[in-house]
Enzyme design. Structure first.
Site, PDB file in Angstrom:
ATOM      1  CB  CYS B  88      74.486  25.944 -22.355  1.00  0.00           C
ATOM      2  SG  CYS B  88      73.375  25.419 -21.062  1.00  0.00           S
ATOM      3  CG  HIS B 205      76.631  21.642 -23.265  1.00  0.00           C
ATOM      4  ND1 HIS B 205      77.365  22.710 -22.812  1.00  0.00           N
ATOM      5  CD2 HIS B 205      75.490  21.657 -22.549  1.00  0.00           C
ATOM      6  CE1 HIS B 205      76.695  23.344 -21.866  1.00  0.00           C
ATOM      7  NE2 HIS B 205      75.556  22.718 -21.693  1.00  0.00           N
ATOM      8  CD  GLU B 207      80.523  22.630 -24.516  1.00  0.00           C
ATOM      9  OE1 GLU B 207      79.726  22.454 -25.450  1.00  0.00           O
ATOM     10  OE2 GLU B 207      80.157  22.990 -23.376  1.00  0.00           O
TER      11      GLU B 207
END
Lengths: 87, 233
Positions: B88, B205, B207
């Site tokens: 990002c 994302h 994560e």
């Protein structure tokens, strides 16, 4: 002292969604003579340089290294003489 | 010696703890935060540049973070082949730093997009996707206002020729449709690698998709790929 006035806009070939949205709104307001809107950034830089040419060099370097991203943006610079005490 | 993962924090990063949690708690790897003023990356084996709004996105997203002291070290690390993953805002910073080609425009429809999307894996021979197959579809969250990837035609040709596109936005079946390209990105690009293949930038994302309880664990396989390639933990 010099004042650099920098205009940064998206490159002509790139769709400017903010400009497009503003254009739509202007049309809705009845300002149908408006043909196109491009939205960019306006930056003023005060530069302590010995000549207009040197001031332009500093402004140019500022644009190239940070202020504009030439992958997607164009910039133009105009230089004016200015006295800080007359602000 | 065990391998170590570094998570860089810029003023305005806000996915740093997500990334740290994903690495430390979910993946069980030795992980440390790196403040943006640091310049020593010795002992770091994998660098994560997390999402957020570094420097408030002033000027352009990533434009100011790119001049943080740590970025010289990041560029050196990447040039020497060190693996770097920018997620990002991290992707935006890598673009501004010139470690990846292209730039980010505002989302085509101007809205900030915060939802789960699907991306298709375009290569399985990268260190980031070695545990995946070409054509696999991952469900990952996105959260960005400036994720509309732009590159000119010559740049796009070069990306394709060098097989640098790693992820494209698709529907759940892996098809590119009018609606699947959520932000207007050139060629539906969601993630790219550099020519050497050691630097990845992606808008979604992974994560944040590490645990079923949080909706999806599709992101985990990227780190499992990386960890097995880099022999971490």
């Amino acid at each position: 002292m010099y004042k650099a006035k920098v205009n940064i806009t998206l490159r002509k070939s790139i769709l400017d969604p903010k400009g497009k949205a503003a254009n739509h709104a202007l049309q809705n307001l009845g300002l149908t003579a408006v043909d196109d809107v491009r939205i960019g950034k306006f930056i003023e830089i005060d530069i302590d340089a010995e000549s207009e040419e040197k001031a332009h060099e500093v402004a140019e370097a500022s644009c190239k290294q940070l202020l504009a991203n030439e992958v997607m943006e164009d910039y133009s610079i105009t230089i004016e003489e200015y006295s800080p005490e007359l602000k | 010696m065990s391998k170590k993962i570094g998570v860089i924090i810029f003023p305005g990063s806000n996915c740093d703890h997500d990334a740290y949690h994903a690495m430390k708690s979910v993946m069980g790897a030795e992980t440390e935060f790196l403040w943006h003023k640091e310049s020593d990356l010795s002992g770091i084996d994998l660098l994560l540049i997390p999402g957020g709004f570094s420097y408030g996105d002033y000027l352009r997203s990533g434009a100011i973070a790119r001049f943080s002291p740590i970025m010289n070290a990041v560029v050196d690390f990447a040039k020497k082949g060190g693996p770097v993953m920018g997620i990002c805002n991290g992707f935006q910073i890598l673009l501004e730093a010139g470690l990846l080609p292209g730039a980010m425009l505002h989302n085509e429809k101007l809205r900030f997009i915060c939802k789960d999307v699907h991306v298709r894996v375009e290569r399985s021979d990268s260190i980031f996707t070695s545990r995946l197959s070409k054509g696999d579809v991952l469900r990952l969250p996105v959260s960005h206002g400036e994720g509309n990837y732009f590159i000119d035609d010559a740049g796009l040709d070069s990306l394709k020729q060098n097989d640098q596109v790693l992820f494209r936005y698709t529907d759940a079946e892996g098809k590119i449709t009018e609606d699947s390209n959520i932000n207007g990105s050139v060629d539906s690009i969601a993630g790219i690698v550099n020519r050497q293949g050691n630097v990845l930038g992606m808008m979604p994302h992974p994560e944040r998709a590490m645990e079923k309880t949080l909706g999806s664990e599709d992101g985990k396989v990227l780190f499992e790929s990386l960890f097995s390639e880099l022999q971490i933990a």
